[in-house]
Structure formats: structure tokens, C-alpha cells
Design an enzyme around this catalytic site. Structure first.
Site, PDB file in Angstrom:
ATOM      1  N   MET A  98       0.791  -1.238   0.000  1.00 31.42           N
ATOM      2  CA  MET A  98       0.000   0.000   0.000  1.00 31.42           C
ATOM      3  C   MET A  98       0.821   1.285   0.000  1.00 31.42           C
ATOM      4  SD  MET A  98      -2.784  -1.442  -0.362  1.00 31.42           S
ATOM      5  CE  MET A  98      -4.071  -0.233  -0.179  1.00 31.42           C
ATOM      6  N   ASN A 115       1.570  -5.649 -10.286  1.00 37.55           N
ATOM      7  CA  ASN A 115       0.689  -5.288  -9.175  1.00 37.55           C
ATOM      8  C   ASN A 115      -0.699  -5.854  -9.423  1.00 37.55           C
ATOM      9  OD1 ASN A 115      -0.242  -3.886  -6.800  1.00 37.55           O
ATOM     10  ND2 ASN A 115      -1.196  -2.373  -8.167  1.00 37.55           N
ATOM     11  N   HIS A 117      -4.717  -5.088  -8.600  1.00 41.46           N
ATOM     12  CA  HIS A 117      -5.613  -4.015  -8.162  1.00 41.46           C
ATOM     13  C   HIS A 117      -7.047  -4.527  -8.208  1.00 41.46           C
ATOM     14  CE1 HIS A 117      -6.990   0.046  -7.455  1.00 41.46           C
ATOM     15  NE2 HIS A 117      -7.914  -0.176  -8.362  1.00 41.46           N
ATOM     16  N   ASP A 153      -1.522   2.639 -10.978  1.00 46.05           N
ATOM     17  CA  ASP A 153      -2.513   1.663 -11.471  1.00 46.05           C
ATOM     18  C   ASP A 153      -2.768   1.821 -12.962  1.00 46.05           C
ATOM     19  OD1 ASP A 153      -4.434   2.109  -8.413  1.00 46.05           O
ATOM     20  OD2 ASP A 153      -2.801   0.707  -8.868  1.00 46.05           O
TER      21      ASP A 153
HETATM   22  C1  GRF Z   1      -6.241  -7.138  -2.296  1.00 47.57           C
HETATM   23  O1  GRF Z   1      -7.610  -6.978  -2.539  1.00 47.57           O
HETATM   24  C2  GRF Z   1      -5.466  -6.409  -3.370  1.00 47.57           C
HETATM   25  O2  GRF Z   1      -6.115  -6.349  -4.635  1.00 47.57           O
HETATM   26  C3  GRF Z   1      -5.377  -5.039  -2.801  1.00 47.57           C
HETATM   27  O3  GRF Z   1      -5.173  -5.219  -1.411  1.00 47.57           O
HETATM   28  C4  GRF Z   1      -5.781  -6.448  -1.023  1.00 47.57           C
HETATM   29  C5  GRF Z   1      -4.681  -7.205  -0.325  1.00 47.57           C
HETATM   30  O4  GRF Z   1      -5.052  -8.384   0.136  1.00 47.57           O
HETATM   31  N1  GRF Z   1      -4.321  -4.243  -3.384  1.00 47.57           N
HETATM   32  P1  GRF Z   1      -3.937  -9.423   0.708  1.00 47.57           P
HETATM   33  O5  GRF Z   1      -3.021  -8.652   1.631  1.00 47.57           O
HETATM   34  O6  GRF Z   1      -3.207 -10.001  -0.438  1.00 47.57           O
HETATM   35  O7  GRF Z   1      -4.767 -10.436   1.431  1.00 47.57           O
END
Ligand code: GRF
Length: 204
Positions: A98, A115, A117, A153
Site C-alpha cells: 500500500m 501489481n 488491483h 494503477d
Molecule cells: C487485495 O484486494 C489487493 O487487490 C489489494 O489489497 C488487497 C490485499 O489483500 N491491493 P492481501 O493482503 O493479499 O490479502
């Protein structure tokens, strides 16, 4: 010499900030005749749940706490880059990572960073994608794996999975349905990408 150096398998580093469910899906997929192996799971949050899950899978882990750099992105990324360089990844997968990476970082690793998304890009880049899809009254939603470039993105799309939006859906119920597809799509895209195949993977 590390096992994948002997086998010639591609080395994959996975960057996380949270629970790491996509990281687990990627790591689990890289076995048997898969042409890649996970060599590092790296987080910007030392307490991220995904680090313990990676350790349980026997993958090396590390954390570079972005808060220690008091908003100095260049210094944070320099530290991140040092840990990454030591792992010598061929490919970096952002999996629920993030932090927005600067153009300098994306240029340094150009063509090697993916990545995932949780929307059907180019719709709803950034945050709260499920709530925005519901607010717009969309009939379908989904997720996208893309190459990471300087455009947030906005890099070339390498895969998409679509799911229906159902009556009574909330951002949480939609997110849960999309996450199931994320765990299918990301490994499928990675498997192609590490062989140099950028043909998009399309589900649903
Ligand atoms: C996922 O939905 C991904 O698309 C988004 O953050 C969430 C992360 O989930 N960027 P995790 O940490 O892989 O369980």
C-alpha cells in the site's frame, strides 16, 4: 549457490503491507515445474500478518518500516531497494503493498514489477474501488494484474477477472468475491510473465 540458481528458476520477491493472502496464492503456485520460486517477502509494516505466513512457508522475510523515514520516500525506497537488490529478484510482485512507488523506483525496476488491483482497470484506480463500483451501479466488477509504471494503477494490463455484482452487495461482500478471483488470476499471470509471455489472462 541457492537452489533456484542451480535450477535456473526465476527469482520472485513479493511486497506486502497486510495479511498476504495474494502472497500465499503466489507462493503456493510456485512449486513443481513452475519456472519461478519465491525468494523474499518484504513488507513496509514490520507487524504485517503476511510475514508470519511467509515464514511458515519457509520464505525469507524482511521489513522496512516506512514510518521510520518520516515521509521521505526517496530514503525509504533506497532502503527497500537495498533489501531487494540483495535478494536479486528477476520479478517483483506487489501484493497488497500500500505504498505508492516513485517514478525513480519504477524506472529502476522497469519491466519487472507487477501489481494486483481490485477493479477492472482503467476503472477505479486508487482506493475504495468496490464502493465506487457499487455507487456507480456497475453490473460487474473484478480485479486486474498490471505491469507497474509511473502511472498509478495505469501500466499495461496483463490479466483481468470479472465477477457479477449481486443485489444487496456491500463493498465487503464484493471484495470477498473479487479476492477469490485475485488468488486465481495473479498466479496465472505470473506464470506467463516469468516466461516472457505478456499475453493477457482473462477470466470470467
Ligand atoms: C487485495 O484486494 C489487493 O487487490 C489489494 O489489497 C488487497 C490485499 O489483500 N491491493 P492481501 O493482503 O493479499 O490479502
Amino acid at each position: 549457490m541457492s537452489p533456484d540458481r542451480q535450477t535456473g528458476a526465476k527469482r520472485v520477491a513479493i511486497l506486502i503491507s497486510g495479511s498476504g493472502s495474494n502472497m500465499v496464492a503466489l507462493a503456493d503456485s510456485m512449486s513443481g515445474d513452475h519456472p519461478a520460486r519465491p525468494v523474499l517477502v518484504l513488507s513496509n509494516r514490520p507487524g504485517a500478518g503476511g510475514l508470519a505466513r511467509a515464514e511458515a512457508l519457509g520464505i525469507a522475510t524482511a521489513a522496512v518500516d516506512h514510518r521510520a523515514f518520516e515521509g521521505d520516500r526517496a530514503r525509504f525506497e533506497a532502503a527497500l531497494g537495498e533489501v531487494l537488490a540483495a535478494a536479486e529478484p528477476d520479478v517483483i510482485c506487489l501484493a497488497g503493498f500500500m505504498r505508492i512507488l516513485t517514478p525513480a523506483f519504477t524506472r529502476a525496476w522497469a519491466g519487472r514489477v507487477l501489481n494486483i488491483h481490485p477493479s477492472l482497470l482503467p476503472k477505479y484506480p486508487g482506493l475504495h474501488s468496490h464502493a465506487r463500483a457499487l455507487e456507480a451501479g456497475d453490473a460487474e466488477a473484478g480485479c486486474t494484474v498490471h505491469e507497474v509504471t509511473e502511472a498509478l494503477d495505469g501500466g499495461p494490463i496483463l490479466g483481468q477477472a470479472r465477477v457479477p455484482v449481486l443485489p444487496g452487495d456491500t463493498p465487503e461482500t464484493l471484495a470477498a468475491r473479487v479476492l477469490v478471483e485475485e488468488h486465481r488470476l495473479y498466479p496465472a499471470v505470473l506464470r506467463r510473465f516469468v516466461t516472457g509471455d505478456r499475453t493477457p489472462v482473462l477470466f470470467g
